[in-house]
Design an enzyme around this catalytic site. Structure first.
Site, mmCIF file in Angstrom:
data_model
loop_
_atom_site.group_PDB
_atom_site.id
_atom_site.type_symbol
_atom_site.label_atom_id
_atom_site.label_comp_id
_atom_site.label_asym_id
_atom_site.label_seq_id
_atom_site.Cartn_x
_atom_site.Cartn_y
_atom_site.Cartn_z
ATOM 1 N N ASP A 77 32.229 -36.788 -1.549
ATOM 2 C CA ASP A 77 32.762 -36.393 -2.862
ATOM 3 C C ASP A 77 31.659 -36.411 -3.912
ATOM 4 O OD1 ASP A 77 34.981 -36.048 -4.962
ATOM 5 O OD2 ASP A 77 33.940 -37.864 -5.624
ATOM 6 N N TYR A 130 27.956 -35.884 -12.289
ATOM 7 C CA TYR A 130 27.105 -36.903 -11.686
ATOM 8 C C TYR A 130 25.636 -36.473 -11.741
ATOM 9 C CZ TYR A 130 31.617 -38.418 -9.742
ATOM 10 O OH TYR A 130 32.922 -38.811 -9.578
ATOM 11 N N LYS A 175 34.484 -31.259 -8.498
ATOM 12 C CA LYS A 175 35.423 -31.362 -9.617
ATOM 13 C C LYS A 175 35.156 -30.285 -10.653
ATOM 14 C CE LYS A 175 35.540 -36.319 -8.732
ATOM 15 N NZ LYS A 175 34.365 -36.423 -7.831
#
Length: 350
Positions: free
Chosen positions: A57, A62, A88
């Site tokens: 994930d 990030y 995401k």
């Protein structure tokens, strides 16, 4: 239970998704709080794969794309069809001047700034940009990222983001990607179960990535949210099993709970849990990791790692044998809710 054990995300997706009970959380590889050497990042990803982890994930947030780019290098080695992959939407990464970079908690990041966008166009642009950074044709799961009050700063701001998702076509975009077979499942990755419950009241979701809200310290999600997930066949991917630190470190001075210094009542509760751990020679961190997997809705737990040694430590914690008497003593002492499913009580295999 081993890292090779898999659980089916749910029985509703057109394409079956079987997730290894331990996944790999990509936030630390975005240089969360400190710089991670590229060699260490790739060694961590390789160690995870070599030990049987097959669910990975990540997110644009990030490291302003750094985590996704590091994943790309590893996925080329593994082979895309060998792993399940999630990313995401909700944050677009735009080119900017050096003084406009918005790294949040990440360091030494690309020169980008974040713009929140949960509209139809924003979802499609975000997904396409993630595919390019990941160098893949598609993701398996796409999460709506951080529409919770914790991340948005207030309940009012959270409510506005949820409205944007539905009123401006963001959910429609995700539904179209799923209907076209581009992705297999849609969900939300957040820090609060309440917004997940709200989202389930508005539309169909396959899963949620819930960070820190069902742990050895927190089980309020058992009130209504997790039973609803059971009824609706919604899978939970559990992040933050250590409540951002204290369930890994114990009640030491300066222990962190939900990204801040742990308050006295939390320190006291952790000390009481540690006493039961000591009586059974069970490491607190192993108990915290395995506890969350006792709930049948929890399909995988995704601790992060910044090098191969941390991956191997996580695997060892998953494999640690914990006696049934430990779990029953926690319940007897009132340290877990009486309705919390315990890892020794039933099989949760797919």
């Amino acid at each position: 239970m081993t890292a090779l054990t898999t659980r089916r995300l749910n029985a509703r997706t057109a394409r079956r998704l079987d997730l290894t009970v331990m996944g790999f959380g990509g936030a630390p590889l975005g240089n969360l709080y400190r710089k991670v050497a590229e060699a260490d990042a790739q060694a961590a990803l390789q160690a995870a794969f070599d030990h049987g982890i097959r669910y990975f994930d990540t997110a644009p947030q990030y490291g302003l794309g750094l985590s996704e780019m590091r994943f790309a290098e590893a996925i080329e080695r593994f082979g895309r069809q060998s792993v399940q992959l999630s990313t995401k939407i909700g944050r677009l990464l735009l080119d900017c001047e050096p003084d406009e970079v918005t790294p949040e908690a990440f360091v030494d990041v690309p020169q980008k700034r974040i713009v929140f966008d949960y509209s139809y166009d924003g979802v499609m642009r975000s997904y396409e940009a993630s595919r390019e950074r990941l160098r893949v044709a598609n993701a398996d799961i796409v999460f709506v990222h951080d529409v919770c009050a914790f991340s948005q700063g207030s309940q009012e701001a959270s409510d506005a983001r949820v409205r944007e998702l539905f009123d401006n076509g963001g959910y429609k975009a995700l539904s179209e990607l799923k209907a076209a077979g581009e992705i297999a499942a849609i969900g939300a990755g957040v820090n609060e179960w309440q917004v997940c419950e709200k989202l389930l009241g508005l539309a169909d979701f396959d899963c949620f990535l819930l960070a820190g809200r069902y742990t050895l310290l927190e089980q309020d999600a058992l009130e209504s949210f997790l039973p609803l997930c059971g009824q609706r066949d919604v899978g939970i991917i559990l992040g933050g099993p250590y409540n951002s630190g204290i369930l890994a470190t114990g009640a030491i001075e300066g222990a962190k709970y939900n990204y801040a210094d742990a308050p006295p009542d939390i320190l006291d509760r952790v000390r009481r849990i540690e006493a039961v751990c000591a009586a059974h020679s069970v490491p607190l961190i192993a108990a915290a990791l395995q506890f969350v997997l006792g709930h049948p809705c929890v399909k995988t737990v995704i601790p992060g790692a910044v090098n191969a040694a941390e991956v191997e430590a996580n695997i060892a914690l998953l494999h640690r044998i914990i006696p049934p008497a430990f779990w029953s003593d926690l319940r007897t002492e009132g340290l877990v809710r009486p309705d919390a499913p315990l890892p020794n009580e039933a099989s949760n295999a797919a």
